[in-house]
Design a protein around this motif. Structure first.
Motif, PDB file in Angstrom:
ATOM      1  N   LEU A  44       0.823  -1.209   0.000  1.00  0.00           N
ATOM      2  CA  LEU A  44       0.000   0.000   0.000  1.00  0.00           C
ATOM      3  C   LEU A  44       0.859   1.262   0.000  1.00  0.00           C
ATOM      4  O   LEU A  44       0.486   2.284  -0.593  1.00  0.00           O
ATOM      5  CB  LEU A  44      -0.926   0.006   1.219  1.00  0.00           C
ATOM      6  N   GLU A  45       2.032   1.196   0.650  1.00  0.00           N
ATOM      7  CA  GLU A  45       2.926   2.353   0.680  1.00  0.00           C
ATOM      8  C   GLU A  45       3.354   2.777  -0.716  1.00  0.00           C
ATOM      9  O   GLU A  45       3.629   3.953  -0.957  1.00  0.00           O
ATOM     10  CB  GLU A  45       4.192   2.017   1.489  1.00  0.00           C
ATOM     11  N   ARG A  46       3.417   1.834  -1.640  1.00  0.00           N
ATOM     12  CA  ARG A  46       3.920   2.111  -2.993  1.00  0.00           C
ATOM     13  C   ARG A  46       2.819   2.494  -3.972  1.00  0.00           C
ATOM     14  O   ARG A  46       3.099   2.835  -5.115  1.00  0.00           O
ATOM     15  CB  ARG A  46       4.667   0.878  -3.525  1.00  0.00           C
ATOM     16  N   ILE A  47       1.575   2.394  -3.548  1.00  0.00           N
ATOM     17  CA  ILE A  47       0.460   2.669  -4.455  1.00  0.00           C
ATOM     18  C   ILE A  47       0.073   4.141  -4.357  1.00  0.00           C
ATOM     19  O   ILE A  47      -0.266   4.631  -3.268  1.00  0.00           O
ATOM     20  CB  ILE A  47      -0.746   1.767  -4.106  1.00  0.00           C
ATOM     21  N   PRO A  48       0.136   4.887  -5.459  1.00  0.00           N
ATOM     22  CA  PRO A  48      -0.071   6.337  -5.389  1.00  0.00           C
ATOM     23  C   PRO A  48      -1.464   6.766  -4.982  1.00  0.00           C
ATOM     24  O   PRO A  48      -1.652   7.907  -4.559  1.00  0.00           O
ATOM     25  CB  PRO A  48       0.252   6.806  -6.818  1.00  0.00           C
ATOM     26  N   SER A  49      -2.449   5.882  -5.063  1.00  0.00           N
ATOM     27  CA  SER A  49      -3.819   6.253  -4.717  1.00  0.00           C
ATOM     28  C   SER A  49      -4.150   5.977  -3.250  1.00  0.00           C
ATOM     29  O   SER A  49      -5.299   6.106  -2.836  1.00  0.00           O
ATOM     30  CB  SER A  49      -4.808   5.492  -5.607  1.00  0.00           C
ATOM     31  N   VAL A  50      -3.149   5.619  -2.460  1.00  0.00           N
ATOM     32  CA  VAL A  50      -3.363   5.268  -1.055  1.00  0.00           C
ATOM     33  C   VAL A  50      -2.450   6.112  -0.167  1.00  0.00           C
ATOM     34  O   VAL A  50      -1.272   6.312  -0.467  1.00  0.00           O
ATOM     35  CB  VAL A  50      -3.068   3.770  -0.801  1.00  0.00           C
ATOM     36  N   ALA A  51      -3.009   6.621   0.934  1.00  0.00           N
ATOM     37  CA  ALA A  51      -2.213   7.330   1.936  1.00  0.00           C
ATOM     38  C   ALA A  51      -1.989   6.407   3.120  1.00  0.00           C
ATOM     39  O   ALA A  51      -2.932   5.799   3.628  1.00  0.00           O
ATOM     40  CB  ALA A  51      -2.936   8.588   2.388  1.00  0.00           C
TER      41      ALA A  51
ATOM     42  N   GLN B 224      -3.810  15.623  -1.088  1.00  0.00           N
ATOM     43  CA  GLN B 224      -4.500  15.222  -2.313  1.00  0.00           C
ATOM     44  C   GLN B 224      -3.581  14.473  -3.269  1.00  0.00           C
ATOM     45  O   GLN B 224      -4.031  13.662  -4.069  1.00  0.00           O
ATOM     46  CB  GLN B 224      -5.077  16.454  -3.026  1.00  0.00           C
ATOM     47  N   GLU B 225      -2.285  14.718  -3.152  1.00  0.00           N
ATOM     48  CA  GLU B 225      -1.294  13.995  -3.950  1.00  0.00           C
ATOM     49  C   GLU B 225      -0.335  13.338  -2.967  1.00  0.00           C
ATOM     50  O   GLU B 225       0.706  13.893  -2.636  1.00  0.00           O
ATOM     51  CB  GLU B 225      -0.566  14.947  -4.900  1.00  0.00           C
ATOM     52  N   PHE B 226      -0.721  12.174  -2.489  1.00  0.00           N
ATOM     53  CA  PHE B 226      -0.021  11.513  -1.390  1.00  0.00           C
ATOM     54  C   PHE B 226       1.475  11.379  -1.687  1.00  0.00           C
ATOM     55  O   PHE B 226       1.873  10.918  -2.743  1.00  0.00           O
ATOM     56  CB  PHE B 226      -0.633  10.150  -1.123  1.00  0.00           C
ATOM     57  N   GLY B 227       2.281  11.796  -0.724  1.00  0.00           N
ATOM     58  CA  GLY B 227       3.722  11.716  -0.872  1.00  0.00           C
ATOM     59  C   GLY B 227       4.363  13.014  -1.311  1.00  0.00           C
ATOM     60  O   GLY B 227       5.581  13.164  -1.222  1.00  0.00           O
ATOM     61  N   ASN B 228       3.558  13.966  -1.770  1.00  0.00           N
ATOM     62  CA  ASN B 228       4.086  15.274  -2.167  1.00  0.00           C
ATOM     63  C   ASN B 228       4.190  16.130  -0.905  1.00  0.00           C
ATOM     64  O   ASN B 228       3.433  17.073  -0.696  1.00  0.00           O
ATOM     65  CB  ASN B 228       3.168  15.920  -3.200  1.00  0.00           C
TER      66      ASN B 228
ATOM     67  N   TRP C  42     -10.739  14.022   0.623  1.00  0.00           N
ATOM     68  CA  TRP C  42      -9.954  13.086  -0.192  1.00  0.00           C
ATOM     69  C   TRP C  42      -8.967  12.283   0.655  1.00  0.00           C
ATOM     70  O   TRP C  42      -8.895  11.064   0.527  1.00  0.00           O
ATOM     71  CB  TRP C  42      -9.207  13.835  -1.300  1.00  0.00           C
ATOM     72  N   PHE C  43      -8.232  12.975   1.524  1.00  0.00           N
ATOM     73  CA  PHE C  43      -7.211  12.269   2.299  1.00  0.00           C
ATOM     74  C   PHE C  43      -7.820  11.226   3.234  1.00  0.00           C
ATOM     75  O   PHE C  43      -7.419  10.047   3.204  1.00  0.00           O
ATOM     76  CB  PHE C  43      -6.371  13.264   3.097  1.00  0.00           C
ATOM     77  N   LYS C  44      -8.754  11.641   4.056  1.00  0.00           N
ATOM     78  CA  LYS C  44      -9.316  10.709   5.039  1.00  0.00           C
ATOM     79  C   LYS C  44     -10.000   9.498   4.393  1.00  0.00           C
ATOM     80  O   LYS C  44      -9.811   8.365   4.865  1.00  0.00           O
ATOM     81  CB  LYS C  44     -10.269  11.460   5.970  1.00  0.00           C
ATOM     82  N   PRO C  45     -10.762   9.675   3.286  1.00  0.00           N
ATOM     83  CA  PRO C  45     -11.366   8.495   2.658  1.00  0.00           C
ATOM     84  C   PRO C  45     -10.340   7.541   2.033  1.00  0.00           C
ATOM     85  O   PRO C  45     -10.665   6.375   1.792  1.00  0.00           O
ATOM     86  CB  PRO C  45     -12.266   9.099   1.569  1.00  0.00           C
ATOM     87  N   HIS C  46      -9.110   8.006   1.759  1.00  0.00           N
ATOM     88  CA  HIS C  46      -8.092   7.163   1.123  1.00  0.00           C
ATOM     89  C   HIS C  46      -6.957   6.806   2.079  1.00  0.00           C
ATOM     90  O   HIS C  46      -5.908   6.342   1.646  1.00  0.00           O
ATOM     91  CB  HIS C  46      -7.531   7.866  -0.111  1.00  0.00           C
ATOM     92  N   TYR C  47      -7.188   7.015   3.361  1.00  0.00           N
ATOM     93  CA  TYR C  47      -6.172   6.727   4.363  1.00  0.00           C
ATOM     94  C   TYR C  47      -6.273   5.264   4.781  1.00  0.00           C
ATOM     95  O   TYR C  47      -7.324   4.804   5.250  1.00  0.00           O
ATOM     96  CB  TYR C  47      -6.371   7.652   5.562  1.00  0.00           C
ATOM     97  N   ALA C  48      -5.205   4.525   4.580  1.00  0.00           N
ATOM     98  CA  ALA C  48      -5.204   3.089   4.884  1.00  0.00           C
ATOM     99  C   ALA C  48      -5.212   2.863   6.391  1.00  0.00           C
ATOM    100  O   ALA C  48      -4.461   3.494   7.134  1.00  0.00           O
ATOM    101  CB  ALA C  48      -3.981   2.426   4.265  1.00  0.00           C
ATOM    102  N   THR C  49      -6.080   1.969   6.821  1.00  0.00           N
ATOM    103  CA  THR C  49      -6.166   1.624   8.240  1.00  0.00           C
ATOM    104  C   THR C  49      -6.183   0.109   8.392  1.00  0.00           C
ATOM    105  O   THR C  49      -6.443  -0.628   7.434  1.00  0.00           O
ATOM    106  CB  THR C  49      -7.443   2.210   8.877  1.00  0.00           C
ATOM    107  N   ARG C  50      -5.910  -0.360   9.594  1.00  0.00           N
ATOM    108  CA  ARG C  50      -5.950  -1.804   9.844  1.00  0.00           C
ATOM    109  C   ARG C  50      -7.373  -2.332   9.751  1.00  0.00           C
ATOM    110  O   ARG C  50      -8.313  -1.624  10.117  1.00  0.00           O
ATOM    111  CB  ARG C  50      -5.377  -2.096  11.234  1.00  0.00           C
ATOM    112  N   PRO C  51      -7.553  -3.551   9.305  1.00  0.00           N
ATOM    113  CA  PRO C  51      -6.516  -4.460   8.789  1.00  0.00           C
ATOM    114  C   PRO C  51      -6.078  -4.064   7.374  1.00  0.00           C
ATOM    115  O   PRO C  51      -6.916  -3.920   6.476  1.00  0.00           O
ATOM    116  CB  PRO C  51      -7.202  -5.821   8.802  1.00  0.00           C
TER     117      PRO C  51
END
Length: 414
Positions: free
Chosen positions: A26-33, A187-191, A239-248
């Protein structure tokens, strides 16, 4: 008892491994924070040479950089290294024509990376070709990741030093998101280095909200400015919160087949790098690009909704551009160009900005508008042919920039 305990240990071990692998993918996928405040170390900060306390960032004067656009596969001879050069004004150089204060007509351009013309050389920008068409220097004040707001801010700062008869503002439809942004990471994760000012409307008037970062060192502790960033950046909630990865993380990863495909292509690219040769039968780089474009469709639809809900702010910025043109005495031209991520979606659904250009034409007699999509239609319908083959962001090719130059030169000549 022991077999059940052993089974439980094995099960827990498998779950832990899956969680770790899924998180790393998930860390490497640009559409996921995966982090709200990723660490910014001093080494990364030192590379941020374009920092500007007023604009957030800006191309620096008298610079020359070479950029590998990625237009090659592992083990292949390097095919595309482009050169970006700026002059003493911070404008990208225009090899076709030097500045001439006595020229019959003078032209400058402001906007985003499509205005700057990333992924092509200095003599392959539309400004270079435009200068050939008009026989006059064309200044290029495009900035990577700029929105209409930053383009306008840079215009107001630069224009008194270099007044021109025509000013072109050239941006993509993603400007609608950029004018609502303060920290690009939301909005542009990693920038994570891109913190900027923005405008808001208060009682119908534009009010500038300055960047919370006064010194480059402040970027080392952005978390201390969390309240400000979350309040003024529209995308934090939407945008950020809906695409923020959480457990599991395993569920988040495996529930989306496109994420799995992207991760597999990423693994293929890593294997090719270690082998130092391509694996026959599949172009992992191209496959990953196509996977990324498919994931980007959600962002395109999000931007389309923003034009429906926040067109008033976009319109107010255009009005400010027109007012500034009247005050300074130049002819304003607004040109909308198309990012690769929008091309296929818009081919089926129409422009995400709707009737924006028509409304601007009706509202402002003194404003010239150009919808570049209407002028760039490949005969075979393959819109991807308008862009560089591979690379970091799908910018226009030299051939397309030559066509753009003709369209924009016609505005001046007519």
């Amino acid at each position: 008892m022991f077999p059940f305990l052993a089974l439980a240990v094995v099960t827990v071990g498998i779950v832990v491994v899956l969680e770790v692998v899924s998180y790393r993918a998930l860390e490497r996928i640009p559409s996921v924070a995966t982090e709200e405040f990723p660490e910014i170390d001093r080494e990364l900060l030192g590379k941020f040479s374009s920092f500007d306390p007023e604009l957030g960032w800006v191309p620096q004067p008298d610079q020359e950089k070479q950029k590998d656009t990625g237009d090659h596969l592992p083990g292949e001879e390097l095919r595309t290294v482009v050169t970006y050069s700026t002059d003493e004004y911070g404008s990208r150089v225009c090899p076709a024509k030097d500045r001439d204060t006595d020229a019959d007509v003078t032209v400058s351009t402001y906007g985003d990376s499509y205005c700057f013309c990333r992924e092509v050389n200095n003599d392959e920008t539309f400004q270079h070709y435009m200068a050939q068409e008009l026989d006059t220097h064309v200044a290029n004040y495009g900035g990577g990741n700029y929105g209409l707001d930053q383009a306008l801010m840079r215009l107001k700062r630069q224009y008194p030093e270099e007044p021109t008869d025509y000013v072109f503002v050239v941006v993509t439809a993603s400007s609608i998101a950029r004018i609502l942004s303060v920290w690009k990471h939301y909005q542009e994760f990693g920038n994570i280095l891109a913190v900027k000012p923005r405008y808001v409307l208060e009682d119908g008037e534009l009010e500038r909200i300055d960047s919370p970062v006064d010194e480059k060192e402040d970027l080392l502790d952005l978390e201390s400015k969390a309240d400000f960033l979350r309040e003024y950046d529209f995308h934090y909630d939407h945008w950020f919160k809906p695409h923020y990865a959480t457990r599991p993380y395993t569920t988040d990863f495996l529930d989306d087949a496109e994420k799995v495909r992207y991760a597999l292509y990423e693994a293929g690219i890593e294997i090719e790098k270690r082998l130092e040769r391509p694996i026959p039968g599949i172009d992992f780089d191209q496959a990953q690009t196509q996977s990324m474009l498919r994931m980007e469709q959600a962002r395109v639809r999000y931007h389309e909704r923003l034009f429906e809900t926040h067109e008033y702010l976009f319109d107010a910025l255009i009005a400010e551009f027109v007012d500034y043109a009247e005050e300074q005495g130049f002819t304003p031209v607004f040109a909308m160009v198309q990012q690769l991520r929008y091309a296929k979606y818009e081919a089926e659904h129409g422009p995400i900005y709707g009737d924006l250009l028509d409304r601007l034409d009706e509202r402002y007699d003194d404003l010239e508008t150009v919808d570049m999509v209407e002028h760039l239609s490949p005969d075979d319908g393959d819109v991807e042919s308008l862009y560089v083959e591979r690379g970091e962001g799908g910018h226009y090719s030299p051939e397309t920039n030559r066509e753009i130059a003709k369209v924009l030169a016609d505005v001046v000549e007519s």
